[in-house]
Design a protein around this motif. Structure first.
Motif, short mmCIF file in Angstrom:
data_model
loop_
_atom_site.label_atom_id
_atom_site.label_comp_id
_atom_site.label_asym_id
_atom_site.label_seq_id
_atom_site.Cartn_x
_atom_site.Cartn_y
_atom_site.Cartn_z
N LEU A 1 37.34 67.25 18.82
CA LEU A 1 38.79 67.22 18.74
C LEU A 1 39.44 68.19 19.74
O LEU A 1 40.47 67.89 20.34
CB LEU A 1 39.23 67.58 17.31
N PHE A 2 38.79 69.33 19.93
CA PHE A 2 39.31 70.31 20.89
C PHE A 2 39.29 69.76 22.31
O PHE A 2 40.26 69.88 23.07
CB PHE A 2 38.49 71.60 20.81
N LEU A 3 38.18 69.11 22.67
CA LEU A 3 38.06 68.55 24.02
C LEU A 3 39.06 67.43 24.25
O LEU A 3 39.66 67.31 25.32
CB LEU A 3 36.63 68.05 24.26
N LEU A 4 39.26 66.60 23.21
CA LEU A 4 40.23 65.51 23.33
C LEU A 4 41.64 66.07 23.49
O LEU A 4 42.45 65.55 24.27
CB LEU A 4 40.16 64.60 22.10
N THR A 5 41.93 67.14 22.77
CA THR A 5 43.25 67.78 22.88
C THR A 5 43.47 68.34 24.28
O THR A 5 44.54 68.19 24.87
CB THR A 5 43.39 68.89 21.83
N CYS A 6 42.42 68.99 24.83
CA CYS A 6 42.53 69.55 26.18
C CYS A 6 42.74 68.46 27.22
O CYS A 6 43.54 68.60 28.15
CB CYS A 6 41.26 70.35 26.53
N ALA A 7 41.99 67.34 27.08
CA ALA A 7 42.12 66.24 28.03
C ALA A 7 43.52 65.63 27.98
O ALA A 7 44.12 65.32 29.01
CB ALA A 7 41.06 65.17 27.73
N THR A 8 44.04 65.49 26.75
CA THR A 8 45.39 64.95 26.59
C THR A 8 46.42 65.88 27.21
O THR A 8 47.36 65.44 27.89
CB THR A 8 45.70 64.73 25.11
N ALA A 9 46.26 67.17 26.99
CA ALA A 9 47.20 68.15 27.54
C ALA A 9 47.13 68.16 29.07
O ALA A 9 48.16 68.28 29.75
CB ALA A 9 46.89 69.55 27.00
N LEU A 10 45.91 68.01 29.62
CA LEU A 10 45.75 67.99 31.07
C LEU A 10 46.46 66.80 31.68
O LEU A 10 47.16 66.90 32.68
CB LEU A 10 44.27 67.99 31.43
N ARG A 11 46.28 65.62 31.04
CA ARG A 11 46.94 64.42 31.55
C ARG A 11 48.46 64.56 31.45
O ARG A 11 49.20 64.14 32.33
CB ARG A 11 46.49 63.19 30.75
N ALA A 12 48.92 65.19 30.40
CA ALA A 12 50.35 65.37 30.23
C ALA A 12 50.91 66.33 31.27
O ALA A 12 52.06 66.22 31.70
CB ALA A 12 50.66 65.89 28.83
N ALA A 13 50.08 67.30 31.69
CA ALA A 13 50.54 68.29 32.66
C ALA A 13 50.59 67.72 34.07
O ALA A 13 51.31 68.23 34.93
CB ALA A 13 49.63 69.52 32.62
N GLU A 14 49.81 66.67 34.36
CA GLU A 14 49.80 66.08 35.68
C GLU A 14 51.10 65.32 35.92
O GLU A 14 51.57 64.56 35.08
CB GLU A 14 48.62 65.13 35.84
N ALA A 15 51.68 65.53 37.12
CA ALA A 15 52.91 64.80 37.45
C ALA A 15 52.59 63.33 37.68
O ALA A 15 51.50 62.99 38.14
CB ALA A 15 53.52 65.40 38.70
N PRO A 16 53.51 62.43 37.33
CA PRO A 16 53.31 61.02 37.66
C PRO A 16 53.09 60.87 39.16
O PRO A 16 53.62 61.64 39.96
CB PRO A 16 54.63 60.37 37.22
N SER A 17 52.30 59.89 39.55
CA SER A 17 51.97 59.74 40.97
C SER A 17 51.90 58.27 41.37
O SER A 17 51.81 57.38 40.52
CB SER A 17 50.64 60.42 41.28
N TYR A 18 51.96 58.04 42.66
CA TYR A 18 51.78 56.71 43.23
C TYR A 18 51.04 56.88 44.56
O TYR A 18 50.96 57.98 45.11
CB TYR A 18 53.13 56.02 43.45
N ARG A 19 50.48 55.80 45.05
CA ARG A 19 49.65 55.87 46.26
C ARG A 19 50.46 55.40 47.47
O ARG A 19 51.23 54.44 47.40
CB ARG A 19 48.39 55.02 46.13
N VAL A 20 50.24 56.08 48.59
CA VAL A 20 50.81 55.69 49.86
C VAL A 20 49.69 55.65 50.89
O VAL A 20 48.94 56.62 51.03
CB VAL A 20 51.90 56.68 50.34
N GLU A 21 49.57 54.53 51.57
CA GLU A 21 48.57 54.42 52.64
C GLU A 21 49.27 54.10 53.94
O GLU A 21 50.02 53.13 54.04
CB GLU A 21 47.53 53.33 52.33
#
Length: 412
Positions: A14-34
């Motif tokens: 549960l701790f690892l899942l919480t950390c992973a969720t928090a990490l994803r939430a902390a990442e800014a939305p992104s898109y790809r440019v080539e």
């Protein structure tokens, strides 16, 4: 499985899942440019395709500041409109492409070029190819960008200010502090030759068209000697520096860009007056110092001062020759009444070098040789545009009182 162990395992999961969720939430939305760049030597043009693919975020609108004489033939997906030198692209919600052509050749003055394409190679600035752009992206989404090249037959070499990815197929673009990433700095592509070395944690590449007179190994020899002193002075080095060069009809000087610089093949590595165009432009690249409005003397003076000082510290100039170099600057700039101007060159820059040399002596004397000009300049490195007041503030923090040199008549 023992109950205690199972309970512990569940808690860890549960701790690892919480950390992973928090990490994803902390990442800014992104898109790809080539960015995909091709070349048409017959017409002297580059072809550009900008492809955007939405991810957790997307770009809603891109407004480019184009050069109407060099950017042309725009087409693509979504809505494209132009008004004067502004081109607006609304790519829509799905994957989309913007395509155009770019005229490479640019005559700087009297038959000298700062961008050129021949049948065998092209040398120009990436940030002219992909113009500056203002982006609207919901939720402050950031771009994750790569740069690729499609080369004509016989063109096999590519040199950029960026490190290539592990697959050796694309150049990831990462310009710190920018949410929208576009390629910056000098580019050299085609039938070219390059020499590379790893100096400390900085990769140095020196490149020129094959058969050109640029002395790549001589440039690397100077870099090997000066770069350690540059790190000591500024306490930072970029991951990579690209040095590109070519002979006539390219502009007969040096020009710096993000992570890169251009040097004419005939420029001496150390000039007769004891300065160095190579080191001058390299100081621009490493420090990122630019002058605020009417304070261009700071950027140019710092670059020229250190072009002498770093040669002295590294032993490429003797103490007596360095003293003569500073004396030459003092004589050359003696009639300058003010350092304030939008552009600093020639005599004004020489006068700025004299002021900085005097400032170095002042810092040494007032600190009883415990500090020097490096300690004053270092806090300003990487901060962008610097004003005279910024310089005075840095000096006062270092000295504990205002600098007398920075109150002189040329700064009134």
């Amino acid at each position: 499985m023992k109950p205690q162990f199972a309970s512990c395992l569940l808690a860890c999961t549960l701790f690892l899942l919480t950390c992973a969720t928090a990490l994803r939430a902390a990442e800014a939305p992104s898109y790809r440019v080539e960015y995909s760049v091709g070349f048409l030597p017959a017409s002297g043009e580059a072809t550009v395709t900008i492809r955007i693919e939405p991810g957790t975020g997307r770009a809603q609108r891109l407004r480019f500041s184009i050069d109407g004489e060099r950017h042309r033939g725009f087409s693509g997906d979504g809505e494209i409109s132009r008004k004067g030198d502004k081109l607006t692209w609304r790519p829509g919600k799905g994957p989309a492409e913007l395509r155009y052509r770019y005229r490479v050749n640019r005559e700087r003055s009297d038959g000298e070029f700062d961008a050129r394409m021949t049948a065998d190679w092209a040398l120009f600035r990436a940030d002219r190819l992909i113009p500056s752009v203002a982006v609207i992206a919901p939720d402050a989404a950031v771009a994750k960008a790569t740069l690729r090249f499609v080369l004509p037959d016989g063109w096999s070499g590519v040199e950029t200010a960026y490190l290539i990815n592990d697959a050796k197929t694309a150049y990831p673009i990462n310009n710190p502090g920018r949410r929208f990433q576009r390629p910056l700095g000098w580019l050299l592509v085609g039938d070219i030759g390059a020499r590379r070395e790893q100096l400390d944690d900085m990769q140095v590449a020196v490149a020129a068209p094959k058969g050109d007179a640029l002395r790549r190994n001589d440039v690397l020899a100077v870099m090997n000697t000066v770069v350690p002193e540059m790190r000591n002075a500024f306490d930072r080095l970029p991951a990579k520096v690209l040095i590109v060069g070519a002979g006539d009809p390219m502009w007969r000087g040096g020009l710096s860009g993000p992570g890169s610089l251009f040097l004419h093949a005939d420029r001496p590595l150390i000039s007769e007056n004891g300065s160095s165009t190579l080191i001058h432009e390299l100081v621009h690249v490493v420090t990122g110092i630019r002058g605020a409005a009417d304070d261009d003397w700071i950027a140019e003076g710092v670059a020229e001062f250190y072009s002498i000082e770093l040669l002295r510290r590294s032993g490429l100039l003797s103490e007596s020759r360095a003293d003569r170099a500073f004396a030459w600057m003092r004589s050359h700039g003696r009639k300058v009444k003010t350092l304030y101007a939008k552009r600093s060159y020639g005599r004004r820059t020489a006068r700025a070098v004299t002021l900085l040399h005097e400032l170095d002596l002042e810092v040494r004397q007032r600190s009883k040789q415990k500090r020097d000009i490096d300690d004053l300049i270092r806090p300003l490195v990487g901060t962008g545009r610097i004003s005279t007041d910024d310089l005075r503030e840095s000096a006062e923090k270092l000295l504990g009182a205002p600098s007398k040199v920075l109150q002189g008549a040329v700064l009134q």
